[in-house]
Every structure is written in C-alpha cells, then in structure tokens.
Write a protein that holds these residues in place. Structure first.
Motif, PDB file in Angstrom:
ATOM      1  N   LYS A 292       0.840  -1.198   0.000  1.00 29.66           N
ATOM      2  CA  LYS A 292       0.000   0.000   0.000  1.00 29.66           C
ATOM      3  C   LYS A 292       0.875   1.248   0.000  1.00 29.66           C
ATOM      4  O   LYS A 292       2.101   1.164   0.164  1.00 29.66           O
ATOM      5  CB  LYS A 292      -0.922  -0.017   1.202  1.00 29.66           C
ATOM      6  N   SER A 293       0.233   2.411  -0.166  1.00 29.16           N
ATOM      7  CA  SER A 293       0.981   3.662  -0.237  1.00 29.16           C
ATOM      8  C   SER A 293       0.232   4.762   0.496  1.00 29.16           C
ATOM      9  O   SER A 293      -0.925   4.607   0.871  1.00 29.16           O
ATOM     10  CB  SER A 293       1.211   4.060  -1.705  1.00 29.16           C
ATOM     11  N   TRP A 294       0.926   5.891   0.676  1.00 29.76           N
ATOM     12  CA  TRP A 294       0.320   7.083   1.279  1.00 29.76           C
ATOM     13  C   TRP A 294       1.004   8.305   0.684  1.00 29.76           C
ATOM     14  O   TRP A 294       2.240   8.357   0.603  1.00 29.76           O
ATOM     15  CB  TRP A 294       0.494   7.081   2.799  1.00 29.76           C
ATOM     16  N   ASN A 295       0.198   9.290   0.265  1.00 30.64           N
ATOM     17  CA  ASN A 295       0.755  10.489  -0.357  1.00 30.64           C
ATOM     18  C   ASN A 295       1.338  11.434   0.689  1.00 30.64           C
ATOM     19  O   ASN A 295       0.806  11.581   1.788  1.00 30.64           O
ATOM     20  CB  ASN A 295      -0.290  11.208  -1.214  1.00 30.64           C
ATOM     21  N   TRP A 296       2.450  12.094   0.290  1.00 30.11           N
ATOM     22  CA  TRP A 296       3.115  13.016   1.199  1.00 30.11           C
ATOM     23  C   TRP A 296       3.206  14.435   0.663  1.00 30.11           C
ATOM     24  O   TRP A 296       3.034  15.385   1.405  1.00 30.11           O
ATOM     25  CB  TRP A 296       4.506  12.495   1.586  1.00 30.11           C
ATOM     26  N   ASP A 297       3.487  14.599  -0.629  1.00 28.50           N
ATOM     27  CA  ASP A 297       3.593  15.966  -1.141  1.00 28.50           C
ATOM     28  C   ASP A 297       3.416  15.959  -2.649  1.00 28.50           C
ATOM     29  O   ASP A 297       3.548  14.923  -3.310  1.00 28.50           O
ATOM     30  CB  ASP A 297       4.944  16.580  -0.777  1.00 28.50           C
ATOM     31  N   ILE A 298       3.110  17.150  -3.193  1.00 27.75           N
ATOM     32  CA  ILE A 298       2.960  17.323  -4.626  1.00 27.75           C
ATOM     33  C   ILE A 298       3.422  18.723  -5.003  1.00 27.75           C
ATOM     34  O   ILE A 298       3.202  19.685  -4.266  1.00 27.75           O
ATOM     35  CB  ILE A 298       1.498  17.076  -5.076  1.00 27.75           C
ATOM     36  N   ALA A 299       4.107  18.826  -6.153  1.00 30.12           N
ATOM     37  CA  ALA A 299       4.616  20.108  -6.635  1.00 30.12           C
ATOM     38  C   ALA A 299       4.594  20.077  -8.156  1.00 30.12           C
ATOM     39  O   ALA A 299       4.049  19.142  -8.761  1.00 30.12           O
ATOM     40  CB  ALA A 299       6.031  20.335  -6.111  1.00 30.12           C
ATOM     41  N   GLN A 300       5.187  21.089  -8.785  1.00 25.69           N
ATOM     42  CA  GLN A 300       5.290  21.100 -10.239  1.00 25.69           C
ATOM     43  C   GLN A 300       6.678  21.572 -10.644  1.00 25.69           C
ATOM     44  O   GLN A 300       7.332  22.339  -9.923  1.00 25.69           O
ATOM     45  CB  GLN A 300       4.230  21.998 -10.875  1.00 25.69           C
TER      46      GLN A 300
END
Length: 691
Positions: A292-300
C-alpha cells in the motif's frame, strides 16, 4: 510452459497500471550537521499533520517574514512568524481550546493586500464546521477578524450521507480566475470536497465531492494533497483510503484548470459540472496487489508537470520513500530509501495504532529537485536534504541534523522561500509522541494527560551564540534558551503544587513579563487551566508560598496570614531566604505580621550577602540563582541598600558565564530553571534602570 492468452493480457495490464518503479542511488556530501536541539524553535509547543497546507509561507512586503501555523498540546491554534531582519519570533492564539489533536493545524493563504487568511478544523467531530479568520492588518498576526464558521458540506444534495464532518484545509487562490478562492477539505462521508468564494472569503458555495473512490461494502476515506502556484492550475493526488484500512492503497493524480480536470498529459477527464471524478478516470501513480501507499507531497516543475512524493509499505514496519515525476508523456517513480518503521512511541503491551506514520518526505516547491526527508539514523529520525539533477535517478544527500537525542519528523519546505532564503524548512522535534491526540477514541489504550504529544517546531536556523558580556541582549538570549529548554522538556514527575514547580512557574511568569510575548503568557494560562485534579494538595508553607494557583482553602489562607519571621528557619539557607523574599512580595497585604517579617529580613542583610558571595554556599547554579534573586528583589523592595547592586551584577555575570561556557542550559532541572529566570528578570530591571 504455455499460459492462456487472457492471463498474459491481465498480467501485462496490471504491470501498466502504475508508473515505472526504479531504485535511485545516493551519496552523502560534506555538511555541518548538528543535533536538532541546537536549532532555533519557531515554537516550543506545536504540532501538525501533513494534510493541511500550506503550513508555512514566506511573504515579503513591508517585512521579510516566514509565517507558520500549529496547534499546541492544550488544543490552542496558533499563527506565528519569524522576522528575517529583526530575528524576532512572535505568535498569537487564533482559537483557544479547540481540541488536542495534531490534525487541526491551520493552513495559511495571503490575499493581494498581504492579509493572512487562515483555515483550520476539528478531527472526527460530527457537525463541527471549518473555521476561517482574516488578519485585520497586512502582515500582522496580532489582530484578527471574528471567527467565521464554514458549514460547507452539502447535506441537502448528499442527503443519504452517514458522516458529516469537516477535516483538513487546503486553500488556493488563482490569479487567472480573478483571485477566486478554492478551499479543499475532507467532507461529507469522508470524501475530498471543495468550495469556492468569489468575494475574498465572505461567502462560500456549498461543498461538492471532487473524487469518489471505488467502494463496495464500507465507506472509504481518501487522502488528498493539493498544490498550486496561484496562477491557473491546481494539482491533486489522492489515495483510495487510509493504509491501515486498505491493503492495496493506491495513489492517483489529476489537475484542474479553467473549469475542467485533466490527466497529466493534458487529456481532459471532465468538466466541473460533471463531478465527482472516479478512481479509474485518473492517472495511476502507484498501484500494487502486495503493498500500500500514502501520499506526502505534490509540486510542479518548470514546465508545470507534476512531481509527487509518497511512501510505500511492503510491511507495516518497512517504509519506502518514493519520488515520482511526469515527463515525455509518462510517469516515472524512483524508490529512494527504506526506513525501518514508524516514529510514534509504541507503548509496551500495545499494538501500534499508526504504523504508517512515516518520518516524512516533502518537496521544495520553489526548487522541486530538492526534497527534505526524515529518516532513521542510529535509531533517531533525522532531517536531511536530498538533491537530484536527473528527475530522481541519483541524489546528493546533505545532512541537516545529526546525533540528535529526539526524533525529528514531518518536515515542511517553506512556501515562497526561494534559493538564498536562510529559512527553508521547518520540522517537528518530538520530546514525546505516542498518539496524535489526547482522546484515543478506543483506537489504542487511553492516554494520561501527561503523556499527550510534546513537540517543538524547529527551523533550519542554528541558535545564535551568546556572548557572556552582560548586556540586555545577551541576558535575554540566555533567559530565552533557559525558558524554552524547560518548556520543550517538561518534567511531569514533579507535582504542580510542589515548591520546585512553583519556582519554575514564578520564573516563567517573570520572563513573560520581561519580554511581553504572548506565547509565554499563553503557556502560563494553560498551565493554570490544565492543572489536573490528581495533583497533590498544598501541604506545607513553602509549597503554599510558591504555589501559582490562588487558593480558597481556609486552612492554607490562615497559614499564610499567620506567617512570622520565625517560620523561615528549618530549610536550606538559599531556599529559606528566597522563600522569605517571595512571601513578602506575594502576600504583603495578607500576612498580619508583615512589618515584623520585613524588619527581620533587613536585619539579615549580612546573611543574605554571605550566601550570595560565598563560593561554598553558592557553588550550585540553583543556589546562586536563588540568592541573586533574593538580594536583587530585596533591594527592589527597599529591604537592602542599593549599594549591593554591584554584588548582584558580579554574581550574575559569573553565573551567566558558567551557563554558557559549560553548556549547562540543557542540564537544568525544573527549579533551577525557574531560579535563573527569576534572577535574570531582576538583572534585566537593574540594567534597564541605568539606560
């Protein structure tokens, strides 16, 4: 061996569902890493989760300041700043006693005038709204509009919903849409939801569910990360649920622009009017039948392509940090490193309630080839900066903290902090972290109030060196480090009614009066408010005199009224003399024989001076500090001649030099800490008189 054609097709399709998974390489570069205890704290008492952002923002207008938000372990919501020019740290409580839960930290947005818009929430509380406040003045955290309660869940449209909660806040303002505000939260039936405001937050549209995971029997709770540069795009990642509930928790991506939602390659998914987006309509960043996974951050990146960090869990105690990019029409993901286990302190005889609480992996949004990670080194979570020049294939690693004695977790790269800004990252330093809230709601064994989380928010700015020269500036720096060390490391073994704790409280009270800073004043109020019933009763004269709570107990009041000079003879000299002075200051109107007590104290001038100047009696820091306080306060109250000020200043100079040169501040006990603060406040007043 020949496999049926349909099995081969299924196997190939399943491999294509997620981005390519590769293993990255890394090497360490030279760095001057130090223990986290040597970094400055934005606050000595603050915590956050990682699903309400931005938590910290650099804003440059009239001032150059980094602003941050947190919730403390009394349930108060704070907004504070670090001023890059003056080096001041100030904070303000924007909501008192909301809830002791780290999910409630505020998010921060600036409007076009420089005013702060902040949003925050409760956790797992039905029918509670989101909360919004706006600073009255630009770049100011001291005055705020009244609290606006945002009941945004659309329970009329979703009238069959079972859960009506508002959790997590992620505000966005888009300049290409005339400054329209978007607010994203976990809403009705635990689904990612959003609302818009076209009048600067005065009114908001009813909430709409933005993403719907695949559900069969039970409700799922997707986790959302949101990022926008404030121009036209908003990037999203979603999981289908929480990793403790979903064995194959996947990770998905889409972006919003100009009224519609798209995949990373620009393929339109649907218009806003066609919401919600379904799980199988988005890009798949990660899916697996075995982990399984878990999101931590997002950018561009510079081309507005998404970059995502997340954690994978082959097993609950194995955390793999991953970095995904999108380019040339495909997703590529690299596994950076494997971290052994979670950071919460699992209590003996219990099963860890949050085994997927990783240290954290976050992106520098201004320089997205840089990430900050919290990784276990020598069994302690440390903060490191990782830099790539080839989209995650290889990395240079610079240690920020090293040889710390406490876990350092949940880093956050300051939004708007461009290259060259000295303050790039904040993180949590844990003195204690067993569970995310005080109320465990049956998820794990109940927590004693003393065992709730105790964390500080650290900045990547080292503590300034203190010169032992006696100046107001050096004095204040010394006392601040003394106070904050104790506040970050409270001793719960000492009863709050014991004279030792009373001395500390009196010292902190003196320091708060000296600095006039709201954060210390608020801590004092909370200590009073949260004195638990289990604390033992005041049972002797010294405890009564140093007690910080006003008493209505008639027996105690009678003891105080009947205090005489002869009552101060059966304790160590330093404590007796200091308590004598404290009684005169605190109970001048209550003690019936106050004049006799004052005269007797004045007659003992020689004894006080001997205790102050004697190496033997004053050889411990606590003894010396209490005697400096006693003589200086005696002078201030006209009990001793002012000519002895030179003795007081001399002894304080020696004490301050000893604290600094022998690095004693981190070794002080509760009462010694308080004694130093009491003495320091007296020296502060003496120095101020001469200005």
């Amino acid at each position: 061996m020949n496999f049926p054609r349909h099995i081969i097709v299924i196997f190939v399709l399943s491999c294509m569902m997620s981005s390519a998974q590769n293993k990255a390489t890394h090497r360490f570069t030279k760095s001057k890493a130090i223990a986290s205890e040597n970094f400055q704290s934005m606050t000595f008492n603050g915590v956050w989760s990682w699903f309400s952002d931005p938590r910290a923002v650099y804003f440059e207008g009239k001032h150059k300041r980094t602003y941050a938000g947190w919730i403390d372990n009394y349930g108060d919501v704070h907004i504070g700043f670090y001023d890059h020019d003056t080096k001041e740290i100030k904070s303000h409580v924007v909501y008192d006693n909301l809830e002791i839960d780290d999910h409630d930290n505020p998010s921060i947005l600036f409007d076009a005038t420089g005013r702060l818009l902040i949003f925050f929430n409760t956790h797992l509380q039905d029918e509670r709204p989101l909360f919004m406040r706006t600073s009255t003045n630009p770049e100011d955290v001291s005055n705020w509009s009244p609290i606006k309660e945002l009941y945004l869940n659309n329970d009329e449209k979703y009238n069959k919903a079972k859960i009506n909660r508002h959790t997590y806040t992620n505000p966005v303002r888009l300049s290409k849409e005339d400054g329209k505000l978007y607010l994203f939260w976990r809403g009705i039936d635990l689904k990612p939801s959003y609302s818009v405001s076209t009048d600067h937050g005065n009114t908001w549209s009813k909430g709409e569910i933005i993403f719907m995971p695949n559900e069969t029997t039970s409700l799922k709770s997707p986790y959302t990360k949101v990022y926008s540069d404030g121009n036209s795009k908003i990037h999203f990642t979603f999981t289908d649920d929480h990793p403790t509930r979903e064995d194959t928790n996947g990770l998905y991506y889409m972006y919003y622009e100009n009224g519609a939602f798209y995949k990373a390659n620009g393929t339109k998914i649907k218009d806003v009017s066609q919401l919600p987006i379904l799980q199988n309509e988005m890009d798949v960043i990660f899916e697996s039948d075995t982990m399984k996974s878990w999101n931590w951050d997002i950018a561009q990146d510079a081309n507005e392509n998404p970059i995502v960090t997340y954690v994978k869990f082959p097993k609950d105690d194995i955390h793999i940090y991953s970095y995904a990019t999108f380019s040339k029409n495909e997703w590529n993901s690299y596994d950076l490193l494997e971290v052994n286990g979670w950071f919460p302190e699992t209590r003996k005889g219990t099963v860890e309630a949050e085994p997927h609480y990783a240290g954290g992996i976050v992106i520098d949004h201004e320089n997205p080839n840089i990430i900050y990670v919290s990784v276990r080194r020598k069994n302690i979570f440390e903060i490191e900066q990782w830099t790539t020049q080839n989209k995650g294939k290889s990395w240079n690693v610079k240690k920020i903290t090293q040889n710390s004695t406490k876990n350092n977790v949940r880093p956050f790269a300051v939004r708007g902090a461009k290259k060259g800004n000295p303050l790039q990252v904040l993180w949590l330093q844990n003195t204690k972290y067993v569970y995310y809230s005080h109320d465990t709601r049956g998820q794990t064994a109940e927590l004693n109030f003393k065992d709730r989380y105790q964390t500080a928010v650290k900045m990547n700015l080292t503590k300034s060196k203190i010169d032992s020269t006696l100046t107001i500036q050096n004095l204040t720096k010394t006392l601040r480090q003394v106070a904050e060390h104790q506040l970050e490391n409270p001793n719960h073994e000492i009863s709050k009614t014991n004279w030792k704790y009373g001395v500390f409280y009196a010292g902190l009270e003196a320091f708060a009066a000296m600095t006039k800073e709201a954060r210390y004043e608020n801590e004092l109020l909370n200590i009073k408010q949260y004195q638990t019933e289990e604390e033992e009763e005041v049972n002797n004269l010294f405890n009564s005199i140093w007690a910080y709570q006003e008493t209505s107990d008639r027996i105690t009041l009678q003891k105080i009224e009947s205090i005489t000079y002869r009552d101060f003879s059966n304790r160590e000299a330093y404590l007796t003399l200091a308590t004598q002075i404290k009684a005169i200051e605190k109970f001048d109107k209550e003690i019936l024989a106050i004049n006799e007590l004052k005269k007797g104290t004045t007659k003992e001038t020689a004894l006080f001076l001997e205790a102050l100047n004697s190496y033997y009696v004053g050889k411990t820091v606590r003894t010396k500090a209490l005697m400096i306080y006693s003589v200086a306060a005696g002078i201030r109250n006209n009990l001793f001649d002012k000519k002895y000020i030179k003795d007081v200043k001399k002894q304080w100079g020696m004490l301050q030099q000893e604290l600094i040169e022998k690095n004693l501040i981190r070794k002080l006990d509760v009462e010694t800490n308080g004694a130093i603060l009491l003495a320091g406040k007296e020296i502060f007043e003496i120095l101020n008189e001469k200005r």
